[in-house]
Write an enzyme that holds these catalytic residues in place. Structure first.
Site, mmCIF file in Angstrom:
data_model
loop_
_atom_site.group_PDB
_atom_site.id
_atom_site.type_symbol
_atom_site.label_atom_id
_atom_site.label_comp_id
_atom_site.label_asym_id
_atom_site.label_seq_id
_atom_site.Cartn_x
_atom_site.Cartn_y
_atom_site.Cartn_z
ATOM 1 C CG ASP A 115 -1.960 -1.102 1.191
ATOM 2 O OD1 ASP A 115 -2.445 -1.404 0.088
ATOM 3 O OD2 ASP A 115 -2.300 -1.630 2.254
ATOM 4 C CG ASP A 133 -6.451 -1.700 -1.669
ATOM 5 O OD1 ASP A 133 -6.631 -2.924 -1.846
ATOM 6 O OD2 ASP A 133 -5.573 -1.234 -0.924
#
Length: 160
Positions: A115, A133
């Site tokens: 991330d 995501d």
């Protein structure tokens, strides 16, 4: 159908390329301020072995298996029902497949999901996320829009 497969591949490639660049250029845990006003947007490099919002950390294998099962079931359902669903739903599936495959690839080859997009205002931060995501969240939005648009699933009757 061909356009949807191409879009899925392009989004998957964008996810993997962006993660490769981050892992190559940004040290783990580092924060690069992109929009420093109110500490609004940063690039970082964090790894998630849990689910959304980093809950249930340390369960990479369980989530890898879960993603394989969900993507397989969704793929089979889509294959047998593609001619019965709306174009908006087809694009939503495309985004779900791209996002799911992107994060699955990370779990298998990196041992965790990378991330790197970090938004917030000063100390109020949204959990870091990535392109995969984003695809999944946009897909959820498309499904909600499709439900509201068709309004067939939300019939309310007054039984007085």
């Amino acid at each position: 159908m061909k356009k949807l497969m191409i879009l899925t591949c392009v989004l998957f490639a964008a996810d993997q390329l962006s993660k490769y660049i981050i892992v190559s250029l940004v040290p783990y845990g580092a924060i690069i301020k992109v929009i420093p006003f109110f500490n609004f947007f940063n690039i970082t490099n964090v790894h998630n072995t849990g689910a959304a919002f980093s809950i249930l950390q340390g369960n990479n294998l369980a989530f890898t298996i879960l993603i394989v099962v969900v993507l397989s079931a969704a793929g089979l359902w889509f294959y047998f029902n593609a001619n019965k669903i709306t174009l908006l739903q087809k694009y939503a599936f495309c985004l779900i497949f791209a996002g799911g495959l992107g994060n699955l690839t990370d779990r298998i080859f990196r041992g965790a999901v990378v991330d790197f997009l970090d938004f917030g205002i000063n100390s109020l931060r949204w959990p870091a996320f990535n392109v995969a995501d984003s695809c999944i969240c946009i897909a959820a939005g498309l499904i909600v829009i499709d439900i509201l648009k068709t309004n067939n699933n939300l019939q309310i009757t007054n039984n007085k």
